[in-house]
Structure formats: C-alpha cells, structure tokens
Design a protein around this motif. Structure first.
Motif, PDB file in Angstrom:
ATOM      1  N   LYS A  13       0.575  -1.126  -0.116  1.00  0.00           N
ATOM      2  CA  LYS A  13       0.147   0.068   0.055  1.00  0.00           C
ATOM      3  C   LYS A  13       0.767   0.948  -0.269  1.00  0.00           C
ATOM      4  CE  LYS A  13      -3.987   1.443   2.213  1.00  0.00           C
ATOM      5  NZ  LYS A  13      -5.295   1.393   2.880  1.00  0.00           N
ATOM      6  N   GLY A  14       1.502   0.988   0.702  1.00  0.00           N
ATOM      7  CA  GLY A  14       2.894   2.151   0.611  1.00  0.00           C
ATOM      8  C   GLY A  14       3.639   2.596  -0.644  1.00  0.00           C
ATOM      9  N   ILE A  15       4.054   1.367  -0.953  1.00  0.00           N
ATOM     10  CA  ILE A  15       4.692   1.255  -2.690  1.00  0.00           C
ATOM     11  C   ILE A  15       3.728   2.089  -4.172  1.00  0.00           C
ATOM     12  CG2 ILE A  15       6.160   0.438  -4.201  1.00  0.00           C
ATOM     13  CD1 ILE A  15       6.562  -1.873  -1.789  1.00  0.00           C
ATOM     14  N   LEU A  16       2.840   1.385  -3.074  1.00  0.00           N
ATOM     15  CA  LEU A  16       1.258   2.203  -4.223  1.00  0.00           C
ATOM     16  C   LEU A  16       1.038   3.881  -4.396  1.00  0.00           C
ATOM     17  CD1 LEU A  16      -0.967  -1.284  -4.256  1.00  0.00           C
ATOM     18  CD2 LEU A  16       0.455  -0.194  -6.439  1.00  0.00           C
ATOM     19  N   ILE A  17       1.096   3.810  -2.938  1.00  0.00           N
ATOM     20  CA  ILE A  17       0.869   5.505  -3.253  1.00  0.00           C
ATOM     21  C   ILE A  17       2.380   6.810  -2.737  1.00  0.00           C
ATOM     22  CG2 ILE A  17       0.564   7.042  -1.087  1.00  0.00           C
ATOM     23  CD1 ILE A  17      -1.208   5.273   0.471  1.00  0.00           C
ATOM     24  N   ASN A  18       3.727   5.503  -3.011  1.00  0.00           N
ATOM     25  CA  ASN A  18       4.195   6.474  -3.383  1.00  0.00           C
ATOM     26  C   ASN A  18       4.130   6.926  -4.765  1.00  0.00           C
ATOM     27  OD1 ASN A  18       5.259   7.264  -0.733  1.00  0.00           O
ATOM     28  ND2 ASN A  18       5.866   5.256  -0.821  1.00  0.00           N
ATOM     29  N   ASN A  19       4.110   5.501  -5.543  1.00  0.00           N
ATOM     30  CA  ASN A  19       3.728   5.733  -6.862  1.00  0.00           C
ATOM     31  C   ASN A  19       2.773   6.543  -7.188  1.00  0.00           C
ATOM     32  OD1 ASN A  19       6.255   3.254  -7.677  1.00  0.00           O
ATOM     33  ND2 ASN A  19       4.283   1.413  -7.276  1.00  0.00           N
ATOM     34  N   LYS A  20       1.600   6.595  -6.855  1.00  0.00           N
ATOM     35  CA  LYS A  20       0.913   7.999  -7.257  1.00  0.00           C
ATOM     36  C   LYS A  20       1.246   9.326  -7.382  1.00  0.00           C
ATOM     37  CE  LYS A  20      -2.690   5.472  -9.383  1.00  0.00           C
ATOM     38  NZ  LYS A  20      -3.076   5.403  -9.970  1.00  0.00           N
ATOM     39  N   LYS A  21       1.906   9.583  -5.852  1.00  0.00           N
ATOM     40  CA  LYS A  21       2.237  10.826  -5.683  1.00  0.00           C
ATOM     41  C   LYS A  21       3.224  11.157  -6.103  1.00  0.00           C
ATOM     42  CE  LYS A  21       5.753  11.833  -2.730  1.00  0.00           C
ATOM     43  NZ  LYS A  21       6.310  12.025  -0.995  1.00  0.00           N
ATOM     44  N   THR A  22       4.319  10.153  -7.324  1.00  0.00           N
ATOM     45  CA  THR A  22       5.212  10.182  -8.080  1.00  0.00           C
ATOM     46  C   THR A  22       4.578  10.751  -9.620  1.00  0.00           C
ATOM     47  OG1 THR A  22       6.884   9.310  -7.496  1.00  0.00           O
ATOM     48  CG2 THR A  22       6.675   9.795  -9.123  1.00  0.00           C
ATOM     49  N   HIS A  23       3.952  10.095  -9.776  1.00  0.00           N
ATOM     50  CA  HIS A  23       2.393  10.421 -10.784  1.00  0.00           C
ATOM     51  C   HIS A  23       1.955  11.579 -10.564  1.00  0.00           C
ATOM     52  CE1 HIS A  23      -0.131   9.291 -14.126  1.00  0.00           C
ATOM     53  NE2 HIS A  23      -0.400   9.819 -13.790  1.00  0.00           N
ATOM     54  N   LEU A  24       0.965  11.760  -9.363  1.00  0.00           N
ATOM     55  CA  LEU A  24       0.735  13.063  -9.892  1.00  0.00           C
ATOM     56  C   LEU A  24       1.233  14.875  -9.371  1.00  0.00           C
ATOM     57  CD1 LEU A  24      -2.132  12.027  -6.963  1.00  0.00           C
ATOM     58  CD2 LEU A  24      -2.511  12.510  -9.406  1.00  0.00           C
ATOM     59  N   SER A  25       2.547  14.345  -8.860  1.00  0.00           N
ATOM     60  CA  SER A  25       3.374  15.203  -8.728  1.00  0.00           C
ATOM     61  C   SER A  25       3.526  15.889  -9.834  1.00  0.00           C
ATOM     62  CB  SER A  25       4.593  15.032  -7.885  1.00  0.00           C
ATOM     63  OG  SER A  25       5.495  14.136  -8.800  1.00  0.00           O
ATOM     64  N   PHE A  26       3.720  15.399 -11.059  1.00  0.00           N
ATOM     65  CA  PHE A  26       3.434  16.438 -12.154  1.00  0.00           C
ATOM     66  C   PHE A  26       2.026  17.233 -12.398  1.00  0.00           C
ATOM     67  CE2 PHE A  26       1.952  16.239 -16.143  1.00  0.00           C
ATOM     68  CZ  PHE A  26       3.340  16.554 -17.384  1.00  0.00           C
ATOM     69  N   ILE A  30       1.874  17.810  -4.085  1.00  0.00           N
ATOM     70  CA  ILE A  30       1.453  17.010  -3.751  1.00  0.00           C
ATOM     71  C   ILE A  30       2.157  15.987  -2.359  1.00  0.00           C
ATOM     72  CG2 ILE A  30       1.964  15.189  -4.667  1.00  0.00           C
ATOM     73  CD1 ILE A  30      -1.440  14.215  -4.885  1.00  0.00           C
ATOM     74  N   GLN A  31       1.608  15.746  -1.415  1.00  0.00           N
ATOM     75  CA  GLN A  31       2.229  14.670   0.298  1.00  0.00           C
ATOM     76  C   GLN A  31       1.832  13.822  -0.014  1.00  0.00           C
ATOM     77  OE1 GLN A  31       2.318  17.217   3.468  1.00  0.00           O
ATOM     78  NE2 GLN A  31       4.199  18.360   2.881  1.00  0.00           N
ATOM     79  N   GLY A  32       2.631  12.233   0.610  1.00  0.00           N
ATOM     80  CA  GLY A  32       1.825  11.019   0.485  1.00  0.00           C
ATOM     81  C   GLY A  32       1.673  10.879   1.587  1.00  0.00           C
ATOM     82  N   LYS A  33       0.736  12.122   2.721  1.00  0.00           N
ATOM     83  CA  LYS A  33       0.146  11.704   3.906  1.00  0.00           C
ATOM     84  C   LYS A  33      -1.134  12.175   3.484  1.00  0.00           C
ATOM     85  CE  LYS A  33       1.389  15.695   5.508  1.00  0.00           C
ATOM     86  NZ  LYS A  33       1.999  16.406   7.196  1.00  0.00           N
ATOM     87  N   ASN A  34      -0.933  13.155   2.646  1.00  0.00           N
ATOM     88  CA  ASN A  34      -2.204  13.724   1.769  1.00  0.00           C
ATOM     89  C   ASN A  34      -3.290  12.871   1.086  1.00  0.00           C
ATOM     90  OD1 ASN A  34      -2.287  16.422   3.081  1.00  0.00           O
ATOM     91  ND2 ASN A  34      -1.285  16.899   1.016  1.00  0.00           N
ATOM     92  N   TRP A  38      -6.556  10.580   1.881  1.00  0.00           N
ATOM     93  CA  TRP A  38      -7.761  10.446   0.706  1.00  0.00           C
ATOM     94  C   TRP A  38      -8.233   9.317   0.509  1.00  0.00           C
ATOM     95  CZ3 TRP A  38      -8.987   8.568  -3.397  1.00  0.00           C
ATOM     96  CH2 TRP A  38      -9.919   8.785  -4.469  1.00  0.00           C
ATOM     97  N   PHE A  39      -7.065   8.179   0.539  1.00  0.00           N
ATOM     98  CA  PHE A  39      -7.763   6.759   0.590  1.00  0.00           C
ATOM     99  C   PHE A  39      -8.417   6.453   2.030  1.00  0.00           C
ATOM    100  CE2 PHE A  39      -4.735   7.018  -2.741  1.00  0.00           C
ATOM    101  CZ  PHE A  39      -5.245   6.258  -3.925  1.00  0.00           C
ATOM    102  N   GLN A  40      -7.832   6.983   2.909  1.00  0.00           N
ATOM    103  CA  GLN A  40      -9.038   6.250   3.903  1.00  0.00           C
ATOM    104  C   GLN A  40      -9.567   6.964   4.478  1.00  0.00           C
ATOM    105  OE1 GLN A  40      -6.606   8.280   7.597  1.00  0.00           O
ATOM    106  NE2 GLN A  40      -6.432   5.606   8.642  1.00  0.00           N
ATOM    107  N   ASN A  41     -10.793   8.381   3.142  1.00  0.00           N
ATOM    108  CA  ASN A  41     -11.847   9.201   3.612  1.00  0.00           C
ATOM    109  C   ASN A  41     -12.563   8.518   2.152  1.00  0.00           C
ATOM    110  OD1 ASN A  41     -10.685  10.857   5.469  1.00  0.00           O
ATOM    111  ND2 ASN A  41     -10.440  12.103   3.757  1.00  0.00           N
ATOM    112  N   HIS A  42     -12.183   7.827   1.327  1.00  0.00           N
ATOM    113  CA  HIS A  42     -12.870   7.241   0.159  1.00  0.00           C
ATOM    114  C   HIS A  42     -13.184   6.289   0.857  1.00  0.00           C
ATOM    115  CE1 HIS A  42     -13.983   6.833  -3.699  1.00  0.00           C
ATOM    116  NE2 HIS A  42     -13.751   5.856  -3.735  1.00  0.00           N
ATOM    117  N   LYS A  43     -12.499   5.679   1.159  1.00  0.00           N
ATOM    118  CA  LYS A  43     -13.042   3.412   2.133  1.00  0.00           C
ATOM    119  C   LYS A  43     -14.054   4.247   2.659  1.00  0.00           C
ATOM    120  CE  LYS A  43     -10.994  -0.294   3.464  1.00  0.00           C
ATOM    121  NZ  LYS A  43     -10.167  -0.818   3.653  1.00  0.00           N
ATOM    122  N   ALA A  44     -13.912   5.361   3.653  1.00  0.00           N
ATOM    123  CA  ALA A  44     -14.720   5.506   4.682  1.00  0.00           C
ATOM    124  C   ALA A  44     -15.828   5.934   4.328  1.00  0.00           C
ATOM    125  CB  ALA A  44     -14.699   6.452   6.137  1.00  0.00           C
TER     126      ALA A  44
END
Length: 67
Positions: A13-26, A30-34, A38-44
C-alpha cells in the motif's frame, strides 16, 4: 485503479501511494500523507453509502412485511 490501492495491505500500500504521489506530482505539489488520508476518507465514505443503502433496503422490507 485508485480503488485497487485500498485493497492492498502493508508495504504494498505504501509503495502504491508513493507511485501515485510521483505520478500526481506532475500536476503540482502533493504529499504522501494527503494521499493516504484521501484513500482512508474515500473508503469510509463508501462504507457509509453501503450502510445507508442496506439500512434503506431493510426498512423497505420491514414496511412491506407490515403491509
């Protein structure tokens, strides 16, 4: 694609979040904790929607049994 991150556990999960962070930083800073929050809130929110839907269905069934 985004929801698949919710289904992963631990280090993956951490690796995937970092990959998404890298992609979205384009698109901007963006910070990984954000992303994590976001994923926690989305799931809730998904759980709340499902709970509301099931509650409404149960209420309809109960009303139909009474009628």
């Amino acid at each position: 694609m985004i929801t698949s991150i919710d289904n992963k556990h631990g280090k993956q999960k951490g690796i995937l979040i970092n990959n998404k962070k890298t992609h979205l930083s384009f698109y901007g800073k963006i910070q990984g904790k954000n992303l994590f929050y976001w994923f926690q809130n989305h799931k809730a929110k998904d759980r709340q929607k499902l709970r509301r839907k099931l509650t409404n269905q149960l209420q309809l069934q109960q009303q139909q049994q009474v009628d």
